[in-house]
Design a protein around this motif. Sequence first.
Motif, PDB file in Angstrom:
ATOM      1  N   TRP A   1       1.165   5.097   6.915  1.00  0.00           N
ATOM      2  CA  TRP A   1       2.177   5.922   7.573  1.00  0.00           C
ATOM      3  C   TRP A   1       2.449   7.190   6.780  1.00  0.00           C
ATOM      4  O   TRP A   1       2.630   8.264   7.331  1.00  0.00           O
ATOM      5  N   GLY A   2       2.511   7.054   5.451  1.00  0.00           N
ATOM      6  CA  GLY A   2       2.856   8.202   4.619  1.00  0.00           C
ATOM      7  C   GLY A   2       1.685   9.114   4.327  1.00  0.00           C
ATOM      8  O   GLY A   2       1.871  10.226   3.862  1.00  0.00           O
TER       9      GLY A   2
ATOM     10  N   GLY B   1       4.599  -2.857   2.253  1.00  0.00           N
ATOM     11  CA  GLY B   1       5.089  -1.751   1.447  1.00  0.00           C
ATOM     12  C   GLY B   1       4.004  -1.218   0.539  1.00  0.00           C
ATOM     13  O   GLY B   1       2.860  -1.680   0.544  1.00  0.00           O
ATOM     14  N   THR B   2       4.364  -0.235  -0.283  1.00  0.00           N
ATOM     15  CA  THR B   2       3.386   0.418  -1.152  1.00  0.00           C
ATOM     16  C   THR B   2       3.442  -0.081  -2.582  1.00  0.00           C
ATOM     17  O   THR B   2       2.674   0.388  -3.420  1.00  0.00           O
TER      18      THR B   2
ATOM     19  N   ASP C   1       3.088   1.215   4.738  1.00  0.00           N
ATOM     20  CA  ASP C   1       3.617   2.526   4.380  1.00  0.00           C
ATOM     21  C   ASP C   1       2.544   3.447   3.837  1.00  0.00           C
ATOM     22  O   ASP C   1       2.645   4.669   3.967  1.00  0.00           O
TER      23      ASP C   1
END
Length: 260
Positions: free
Chosen positions: A205-206, A175-176, A202
Amino acid sequence: MLDRIADPRGRRTPYGPPDAVERLAAALPSHMRDALPPVIRLGSPWPVRVDMLSEDGVAEPDAERWVPAVSASGSNGDALDLAVRGGRVVGVRGRAGDRVNHGRLDPREWHAWQPHAGRLTRPLVREGGVGDGRVRGGGRLVEATWDVAMDRVVARSRELLARPGGWGRLAFHTGTRLFLEEHYTLAVVSKAGIGTPHMDGDTRWGAAAAAAALAASFGTDGQPGSYTDVDHCDALALWGHDCAVTHPVLWDPSTSPAPP
Protein backbone atom coordinates in the motif's frame (compact mmCIF):
# COMPACT_ATOMS: atom_id res chain seq x y z
CA MET A 1 15.51 16.32 24.76
CA LEU A 2 15.63 16.28 20.96
CA ASP A 3 14.39 19.50 19.35
CA ARG A 4 12.72 18.38 16.11
CA ILE A 5 12.30 22.01 14.97
CA ALA A 6 15.88 23.13 15.43
CA ASP A 7 17.38 19.78 14.38
CA PRO A 8 14.78 17.83 12.38
CA ARG A 9 17.10 15.04 11.20
CA GLY A 10 19.32 14.50 14.22
CA ARG A 11 23.09 14.56 14.34
CA ARG A 12 25.37 13.33 11.59
CA THR A 13 28.32 10.95 11.75
CA PRO A 14 30.06 10.94 8.39
CA TYR A 15 32.67 8.53 7.16
CA GLY A 16 36.18 9.17 8.33
CA PRO A 17 38.68 10.53 5.79
CA PRO A 18 40.17 7.83 3.55
CA ASP A 19 43.67 6.68 4.37
CA ALA A 20 46.54 6.55 1.86
CA VAL A 21 45.71 3.02 0.66
CA GLU A 22 42.04 3.94 0.06
CA ARG A 23 43.06 7.07 -1.85
CA LEU A 24 45.38 5.01 -4.02
CA ALA A 25 42.68 2.40 -4.67
CA ALA A 26 40.18 5.11 -5.62
CA ALA A 27 42.63 6.48 -8.20
CA LEU A 28 42.99 3.13 -9.99
CA PRO A 29 40.93 2.20 -13.08
CA SER A 30 37.83 0.21 -12.17
CA HIS A 31 39.09 -3.08 -13.62
CA MET A 32 42.21 -2.84 -11.45
CA ARG A 33 40.28 -1.70 -8.38
CA ASP A 34 37.98 -4.72 -8.68
CA ALA A 35 40.99 -7.03 -8.34
CA LEU A 36 41.94 -5.62 -4.94
CA PRO A 37 41.03 -7.43 -1.70
CA PRO A 38 37.56 -6.40 -0.50
CA VAL A 39 38.93 -4.79 2.66
CA ILE A 40 40.76 -2.28 0.45
CA ARG A 41 38.31 -2.10 -2.45
CA LEU A 42 35.30 -1.30 -0.30
CA GLY A 43 36.99 1.43 1.70
CA SER A 44 35.95 2.72 5.12
CA PRO A 45 32.84 1.26 6.75
CA TRP A 46 30.11 3.50 8.06
CA PRO A 47 31.07 4.20 11.71
CA VAL A 48 28.95 2.82 14.53
CA ARG A 49 27.06 5.45 16.54
CA VAL A 50 24.61 4.31 19.21
CA ASP A 51 21.75 6.78 19.69
CA MET A 52 19.40 6.75 22.67
CA LEU A 53 16.14 8.64 23.13
CA SER A 54 14.29 8.49 26.44
CA GLU A 55 12.10 10.20 28.95
CA ASP A 56 13.72 13.13 30.73
CA GLY A 57 16.03 11.92 33.47
CA VAL A 58 16.14 8.30 32.27
CA ALA A 59 19.61 6.86 31.60
CA GLU A 60 20.66 3.41 30.34
CA PRO A 61 21.23 1.93 33.85
CA ASP A 62 17.70 2.95 34.84
CA ALA A 63 16.10 0.37 32.53
CA GLU A 64 14.92 -2.83 34.20
CA ARG A 65 15.30 -4.71 30.93
CA TRP A 66 15.95 -4.14 27.24
CA VAL A 67 13.55 -5.66 24.73
CA PRO A 68 14.69 -6.23 21.11
CA ALA A 69 12.48 -4.47 18.56
CA VAL A 70 12.48 -2.91 15.13
CA SER A 71 11.81 0.65 14.03
CA ALA A 72 8.24 1.89 14.40
CA SER A 73 8.83 5.04 12.36
CA GLY A 74 9.89 3.56 9.02
CA SER A 75 10.20 0.37 7.01
CA ASN A 76 13.98 0.23 6.63
CA GLY A 77 14.21 -2.33 9.41
CA ASP A 78 16.43 -0.34 11.78
CA ALA A 79 17.17 -2.55 14.78
CA LEU A 80 16.72 -1.12 18.27
CA ASP A 81 16.16 -2.05 21.90
CA LEU A 82 13.37 -0.74 24.12
CA ALA A 83 14.12 0.32 27.70
CA VAL A 84 11.36 -1.00 29.97
CA ARG A 85 10.77 0.12 33.54
CA GLY A 86 7.67 -0.47 35.61
CA GLY A 87 5.95 -2.16 32.66
CA ARG A 88 6.36 0.95 30.48
CA VAL A 89 8.63 1.85 27.57
CA VAL A 90 10.82 4.67 28.92
CA GLY A 91 13.47 4.80 26.21
CA VAL A 92 14.75 3.44 22.93
CA ARG A 93 18.34 2.70 21.89
CA GLY A 94 19.83 1.84 18.50
CA ARG A 95 21.59 -1.51 18.14
CA ALA A 96 25.27 -1.15 17.26
CA GLY A 97 25.60 -4.49 15.49
CA ASP A 98 22.73 -3.94 13.04
CA ARG A 99 23.76 -3.85 9.39
CA VAL A 100 21.15 -1.24 8.49
CA ASN A 101 21.43 1.55 11.06
CA HIS A 102 24.72 0.72 12.86
CA GLY A 103 23.13 1.97 16.09
CA ARG A 104 21.49 5.13 14.74
CA LEU A 105 17.90 6.15 15.44
CA ASP A 106 15.39 8.05 13.36
CA PRO A 107 14.66 11.26 15.33
CA ARG A 108 10.95 10.32 15.18
CA GLU A 109 11.56 6.99 16.89
CA TRP A 110 10.91 8.04 20.48
CA HIS A 111 7.60 9.67 19.60
CA ALA A 112 6.53 6.46 17.85
CA TRP A 113 7.11 4.41 21.02
CA GLN A 114 5.70 6.84 23.58
CA PRO A 115 2.42 5.79 25.21
CA HIS A 116 -0.61 7.45 23.66
CA ALA A 117 -4.18 7.53 24.91
CA GLY A 118 -6.42 5.14 23.03
CA ARG A 119 -3.83 2.46 22.31
CA LEU A 120 -5.05 -1.00 23.19
CA THR A 121 -3.32 -2.86 26.00
CA ARG A 122 -5.71 -5.84 26.12
CA PRO A 123 -7.77 -7.77 23.54
CA LEU A 124 -11.34 -6.60 22.90
CA VAL A 125 -14.24 -8.82 21.82
CA ARG A 126 -17.81 -7.98 20.85
CA GLU A 127 -20.62 -9.04 23.14
CA GLY A 128 -24.40 -8.66 22.94
CA GLY A 129 -24.67 -8.18 19.18
CA VAL A 130 -26.54 -10.11 16.55
CA GLY A 131 -25.06 -13.58 16.33
CA ASP A 132 -22.78 -12.99 19.32
CA GLY A 133 -21.39 -9.79 17.85
CA ARG A 134 -20.40 -11.30 14.52
CA VAL A 135 -22.16 -8.63 12.49
CA ARG A 136 -19.99 -5.55 12.01
CA GLY A 137 -21.08 -2.85 14.44
CA GLY A 138 -23.19 -5.22 16.50
CA GLY A 139 -22.80 -5.40 20.25
CA ARG A 140 -20.19 -3.61 22.28
CA LEU A 141 -16.45 -4.12 22.70
CA VAL A 142 -15.36 -5.45 26.07
CA GLU A 143 -11.97 -6.42 27.43
CA ALA A 144 -11.06 -10.11 27.36
CA THR A 145 -8.09 -12.34 28.03
CA TRP A 146 -5.88 -13.50 25.19
CA ASP A 147 -7.20 -17.05 25.59
CA VAL A 148 -10.81 -15.88 25.19
CA ALA A 149 -9.97 -13.66 22.22
CA MET A 150 -7.95 -16.33 20.39
CA ASP A 151 -10.61 -18.99 21.05
CA ARG A 152 -13.13 -16.64 19.45
CA VAL A 153 -10.89 -16.18 16.39
CA VAL A 154 -10.32 -19.94 16.04
CA ALA A 155 -14.02 -20.79 16.39
CA ARG A 156 -15.12 -18.21 13.85
CA SER A 157 -12.37 -19.21 11.40
CA ARG A 158 -13.35 -22.87 11.60
CA GLU A 159 -16.98 -21.95 10.98
CA LEU A 160 -16.07 -19.98 7.85
CA LEU A 161 -13.68 -22.64 6.55
CA ALA A 162 -16.37 -25.32 6.89
CA ARG A 163 -18.55 -23.55 4.32
CA PRO A 164 -18.13 -24.06 0.54
CA GLY A 165 -15.19 -22.01 -0.64
CA GLY A 166 -14.28 -21.30 2.95
CA TRP A 167 -10.61 -20.71 2.12
CA GLY A 168 -11.69 -17.59 0.24
CA ARG A 169 -13.60 -16.14 3.18
CA LEU A 170 -10.48 -15.23 5.17
CA ALA A 171 -8.05 -12.45 4.30
CA PHE A 172 -4.85 -11.17 5.89
CA HIS A 173 -3.56 -7.62 6.02
CA THR A 174 -0.02 -7.46 7.39
CA GLY A 175 2.11 -4.70 8.85
CA THR A 176 5.63 -3.65 7.93
CA ARG A 177 7.35 -4.42 11.20
CA LEU A 178 7.19 -8.18 11.57
CA PHE A 179 10.37 -10.14 12.09
CA LEU A 180 11.39 -12.80 9.60
CA GLU A 181 10.14 -15.59 11.87
CA GLU A 182 6.76 -13.87 12.18
CA HIS A 183 6.44 -13.45 8.41
CA TYR A 184 7.25 -17.16 8.01
CA THR A 185 4.65 -18.17 10.60
CA LEU A 186 2.06 -15.97 8.89
CA ALA A 187 2.81 -17.57 5.52
CA VAL A 188 2.49 -21.08 6.98
CA VAL A 189 -0.89 -20.28 8.56
CA SER A 190 -2.39 -18.34 5.65
CA LYS A 191 -0.97 -20.12 2.60
CA ALA A 192 -0.07 -23.64 3.69
CA GLY A 193 -2.83 -23.94 6.29
CA ILE A 194 -5.85 -21.95 5.10
CA GLY A 195 -4.84 -21.57 1.45
CA THR A 196 -6.30 -18.09 1.05
CA PRO A 197 -5.23 -15.98 -1.95
CA HIS A 198 -6.31 -12.80 -0.16
CA MET A 199 -3.17 -11.30 1.33
CA ASP A 200 -2.02 -7.70 1.30
CA GLY A 201 0.11 -5.45 3.45
CA ASP A 202 1.28 -1.98 4.27
CA THR A 203 4.48 -2.53 2.33
CA ARG A 204 2.50 -2.69 -0.92
CA TRP A 205 0.00 0.00 0.00
CA GLY A 206 2.77 2.42 0.92
CA ALA A 207 5.03 1.63 -2.03
CA ALA A 208 2.74 0.35 -4.79
CA ALA A 209 4.10 2.76 -7.40
CA ALA A 210 7.71 1.98 -6.55
CA ALA A 211 6.98 -1.76 -6.56
CA ALA A 212 5.40 -1.53 -10.02
CA ALA A 213 8.35 0.46 -11.35
CA LEU A 214 10.89 -1.99 -9.89
CA ALA A 215 8.99 -4.97 -11.32
CA ALA A 216 8.86 -3.34 -14.76
CA SER A 217 12.56 -2.39 -14.70
CA PHE A 218 14.19 -5.31 -12.88
CA GLY A 219 11.59 -8.09 -12.93
CA THR A 220 11.02 -8.05 -9.16
CA ASP A 221 9.39 -5.65 -6.73
CA GLY A 222 12.25 -5.83 -4.23
CA GLN A 223 15.17 -3.45 -4.20
CA PRO A 224 17.84 -4.64 -6.65
CA GLY A 225 20.66 -3.59 -4.31
CA SER A 226 21.45 -3.69 -0.61
CA TYR A 227 22.19 -1.10 2.05
CA THR A 228 25.88 -1.98 1.73
CA ASP A 229 25.74 -0.57 -1.81
CA VAL A 230 24.91 2.83 -0.32
CA ASP A 231 28.15 2.70 1.63
CA HIS A 232 30.32 2.08 -1.41
CA CYS A 233 28.62 3.40 -4.55
CA ASP A 234 30.04 6.30 -6.55
CA ALA A 235 26.75 8.15 -7.01
CA LEU A 236 23.13 8.09 -5.82
CA ALA A 237 20.17 9.34 -7.86
CA LEU A 238 16.92 10.12 -6.02
CA TRP A 239 13.59 10.92 -7.69
CA GLY A 240 10.19 11.62 -6.27
CA HIS A 241 10.73 11.55 -2.51
CA ASP A 242 12.49 13.41 0.28
CA CYS A 243 14.86 10.79 1.67
CA ALA A 244 16.16 13.18 4.34
CA VAL A 245 12.68 13.34 5.90
CA THR A 246 11.33 9.85 5.26
CA HIS A 247 14.55 7.87 5.88
CA PRO A 248 16.95 10.07 7.88
CA VAL A 249 19.10 7.11 8.97
CA LEU A 250 19.67 6.06 5.37
CA TRP A 251 20.18 9.69 4.37
CA ASP A 252 23.16 10.05 6.74
CA PRO A 253 25.62 7.84 4.81
CA SER A 254 24.15 8.92 1.48
CA THR A 255 25.36 12.49 1.98
CA SER A 256 28.46 12.06 4.08
CA PRO A 257 31.12 14.56 2.97
CA ALA A 258 33.86 11.95 2.70
CA PRO A 259 32.38 8.70 1.35
CA PRO A 260 34.80 5.81 0.74
